[in-house]
Design an enzyme around this catalytic site. Sequence first.
Site, PDB file in Angstrom:
ATOM      1  N   ASP A  23       0.899  -0.991   0.107  1.00 39.19           N
ATOM      2  CA  ASP A  23       0.202   0.594   0.122  1.00 39.19           C
ATOM      3  C   ASP A  23       0.456   0.993   0.234  1.00 39.19           C
ATOM      4  O   ASP A  23       1.730   1.116   0.406  1.00 39.19           O
ATOM      5  CB  ASP A  23      -0.700   0.172   1.298  1.00 39.19           C
ATOM      6  CG  ASP A  23      -2.320   0.687   1.281  1.00 39.19           C
ATOM      7  OD1 ASP A  23      -2.300   1.598  -0.055  1.00 39.19           O
ATOM      8  OD2 ASP A  23      -2.948   1.273   2.204  1.00 39.19           O
ATOM      9  N   TRP A  28       2.789   8.255  -2.743  1.00 43.13           N
ATOM     10  CA  TRP A  28       3.991   8.283  -3.139  1.00 43.13           C
ATOM     11  C   TRP A  28       4.073   8.585  -4.147  1.00 43.13           C
ATOM     12  O   TRP A  28       5.190  10.237  -4.579  1.00 43.13           O
ATOM     13  CB  TRP A  28       4.877   6.869  -2.967  1.00 43.13           C
ATOM     14  CG  TRP A  28       5.987   6.309  -3.555  1.00 43.13           C
ATOM     15  CD1 TRP A  28       7.460   6.232  -2.684  1.00 43.13           C
ATOM     16  CD2 TRP A  28       6.922   7.297  -4.472  1.00 43.13           C
ATOM     17  NE1 TRP A  28       8.673   6.714  -2.982  1.00 43.13           N
ATOM     18  CE2 TRP A  28       8.979   6.744  -4.692  1.00 43.13           C
ATOM     19  CE3 TRP A  28       6.828   7.096  -5.920  1.00 43.13           C
ATOM     20  CZ2 TRP A  28       9.592   6.942  -5.878  1.00 43.13           C
ATOM     21  CZ3 TRP A  28       7.714   7.302  -6.907  1.00 43.13           C
ATOM     22  CH2 TRP A  28       8.539   7.656  -6.965  1.00 43.13           C
ATOM     23  N   ARG A  36      -0.484   8.841 -10.475  1.00 45.42           N
ATOM     24  CA  ARG A  36      -0.886   7.675  -8.895  1.00 45.42           C
ATOM     25  C   ARG A  36      -0.414   6.343  -9.767  1.00 45.42           C
ATOM     26  O   ARG A  36       0.636   5.843  -9.335  1.00 45.42           O
ATOM     27  CB  ARG A  36      -2.416   7.456  -9.451  1.00 45.42           C
ATOM     28  CG  ARG A  36      -2.800   8.464  -8.497  1.00 45.42           C
ATOM     29  CD  ARG A  36      -4.492   7.804  -7.948  1.00 45.42           C
ATOM     30  NE  ARG A  36      -4.192   6.389  -7.529  1.00 45.42           N
ATOM     31  CZ  ARG A  36      -4.403   5.778  -6.138  1.00 45.42           C
ATOM     32  NH1 ARG A  36      -4.762   7.172  -5.264  1.00 45.42           N
ATOM     33  NH2 ARG A  36      -4.993   4.923  -5.878  1.00 45.42           N
ATOM     34  N   HIS A  40       2.904   3.244  -8.342  1.00 44.54           N
ATOM     35  CA  HIS A  40       2.470   1.940  -9.301  1.00 44.54           C
ATOM     36  C   HIS A  40       4.064   1.467 -10.151  1.00 44.54           C
ATOM     37  O   HIS A  40       4.018  -0.058  -9.889  1.00 44.54           O
ATOM     38  CB  HIS A  40       1.057   1.829  -9.748  1.00 44.54           C
ATOM     39  CG  HIS A  40      -0.007   1.840  -9.791  1.00 44.54           C
ATOM     40  ND1 HIS A  40      -0.240   1.468  -7.714  1.00 44.54           N
ATOM     41  CD2 HIS A  40      -1.338   2.379  -9.941  1.00 44.54           C
ATOM     42  CE1 HIS A  40      -0.504   2.159  -7.665  1.00 44.54           C
ATOM     43  NE2 HIS A  40      -2.149   2.578  -8.605  1.00 44.54           N
ATOM     44  N   LEU A 134      11.469 -19.583  -4.432  1.00 38.90           N
ATOM     45  CA  LEU A 134      11.013 -18.943  -3.892  1.00 38.90           C
ATOM     46  C   LEU A 134       9.302 -19.388  -4.593  1.00 38.90           C
ATOM     47  O   LEU A 134       9.019 -19.539  -5.582  1.00 38.90           O
ATOM     48  CB  LEU A 134      11.390 -17.923  -3.735  1.00 38.90           C
ATOM     49  CG  LEU A 134      10.116 -16.856  -3.079  1.00 38.90           C
ATOM     50  CD1 LEU A 134      10.260 -16.971  -1.928  1.00 38.90           C
ATOM     51  CD2 LEU A 134      10.562 -15.389  -3.905  1.00 38.90           C
ATOM     52  N   GLU A 206       0.018 -13.276  12.130  1.00 38.67           N
ATOM     53  CA  GLU A 206       0.868 -12.319  12.819  1.00 38.67           C
ATOM     54  C   GLU A 206       1.088 -10.985  11.950  1.00 38.67           C
ATOM     55  O   GLU A 206       1.746 -11.052  10.227  1.00 38.67           O
ATOM     56  CB  GLU A 206       2.343 -12.591  13.180  1.00 38.67           C
ATOM     57  CG  GLU A 206       2.547 -13.359  13.877  1.00 38.67           C
ATOM     58  CD  GLU A 206       1.868 -13.320  15.656  1.00 38.67           C
ATOM     59  OE1 GLU A 206       2.274 -11.987  16.291  1.00 38.67           O
ATOM     60  OE2 GLU A 206       1.749 -13.662  16.622  1.00 38.67           O
TER      61      GLU A 206
HETATM   62  C1  FPP Z   1      -2.076   0.066  -2.834  1.00 36.44           C
HETATM   63  O1  FPP Z   1      -1.730   1.503  -3.008  1.00 36.44           O
HETATM   64  C2  FPP Z   1      -1.290  -0.223  -4.269  1.00 36.44           C
HETATM   65  C3  FPP Z   1      -2.596  -0.804  -5.599  1.00 36.44           C
HETATM   66  C4  FPP Z   1      -3.648  -1.071  -5.154  1.00 36.44           C
HETATM   67  C5  FPP Z   1      -1.538  -1.555  -6.207  1.00 36.44           C
HETATM   68  C6  FPP Z   1      -0.362  -2.176  -6.231  1.00 36.44           C
HETATM   69  C7  FPP Z   1       0.652  -2.882  -7.687  1.00 36.44           C
HETATM   70  C8  FPP Z   1       1.577  -2.817  -7.663  1.00 36.44           C
HETATM   71  C9  FPP Z   1       2.731  -3.253  -6.167  1.00 36.44           C
HETATM   72  C10 FPP Z   1       2.196  -3.395  -8.995  1.00 36.44           C
HETATM   73  C11 FPP Z   1       1.458  -4.642  -9.887  1.00 36.44           C
HETATM   74  C12 FPP Z   1       2.209  -5.511  -9.241  1.00 36.44           C
HETATM   75  C13 FPP Z   1       2.865  -7.019  -9.783  1.00 36.44           C
HETATM   76  C14 FPP Z   1       2.309  -7.610  -9.575  1.00 36.44           C
HETATM   77  C15 FPP Z   1       2.978  -6.287 -11.805  1.00 36.44           C
HETATM   78  P1  FPP Z   1      -2.538   2.488  -3.383  1.00 36.44           P
HETATM   79  O2  FPP Z   1      -2.755   2.787  -5.051  1.00 36.44           O
HETATM   80  O3  FPP Z   1      -3.523   2.075  -2.835  1.00 36.44           O
HETATM   81  O4  FPP Z   1      -1.670   3.954  -2.604  1.00 36.44           O
HETATM   82  P2  FPP Z   1      -2.343   5.252  -1.461  1.00 36.44           P
HETATM   83  O5  FPP Z   1      -3.219   4.585  -0.366  1.00 36.44           O
HETATM   84  O6  FPP Z   1      -1.043   5.315  -1.317  1.00 36.44           O
HETATM   85  O7  FPP Z   1      -3.248   5.889  -2.601  1.00 36.44           O
END
Ligand code: FPP
Length: 244
Positions: A23, A28, A36, A40, A134, A206
Amino acid sequence: MSQPIPAKSTHEQPPVHIAMIMDGNGRWAAQRGLPRLAGHRAGTENLRRVIKACANQGIQYLTIYAFSTENWGRPSEEVEGLMHILSEFIDSELEELHRSGVQIRHIGRIDRMDEKIRAKVERAVQITRENQRLILCVAWNYGGRDEIVYAVQRLIEEGRKAEEIDGDLIAQHLFTAGIPDPDLIIRTSGEMRTSNFLTWQSAYSEWYFTPILWPDFDEQELQKALEDFNQRDRRFGRLSTSGC
Ligand code: FPP
């Protein structure tokens, strides 16, 4: 300045299975005035590093929450961008992951994904199925409640009788069948929710919450989470070995 890492405890037992809620990508990016999707992308870069770090730490299973059943509710530009990022990730990383002994598994509703991405994911799962260094479980189009509903539907379709149904049978019908429950679940970005992640499997996990945003969750932060885990007294509803 980051906090010092506590000394290793003598009774340490590394987690077999770590799960992560990645998250904070959006925040970021916002902190840097970026869209956004740039967050990602930075999150995906970090994922590469974390997979390596977990493999080097001897972690056997790593589950990542990458796209939830609720994420379809985000703006279509972000949803499409995330699908594109997954597709690119498989294209660019599959060979290296396979070479380094990573097995890819998917958990979630693959049947409801775009045909092209679905084919890519299935191919990655197929190619890496014998790898054991893994096991990387990618939760994509995944929701914990949805997973339980789907398991119950399949049990009914199989004509199971009420008295046959127990926890083991339900677990065998989850996407995670055959995978041990997560010992440690890490959520970055300071949010303290479980967000429909591994609802069944996390009964005795945990949890570790850190304010670090996912793109900044580096090897040192992983080490801190592992050290914290090592200090936990896991009782699974019983008493600790000291009798307390
Ligand atoms: C949550 O942060 C993150 C997501 C919904 C997407 C996570 C995806 C990745 C890290 C990349 C893709 C993965 C693969 C397997 C290639 P958010 O966007 O909700 O952050 P925020 O709460 O700060 O808005």
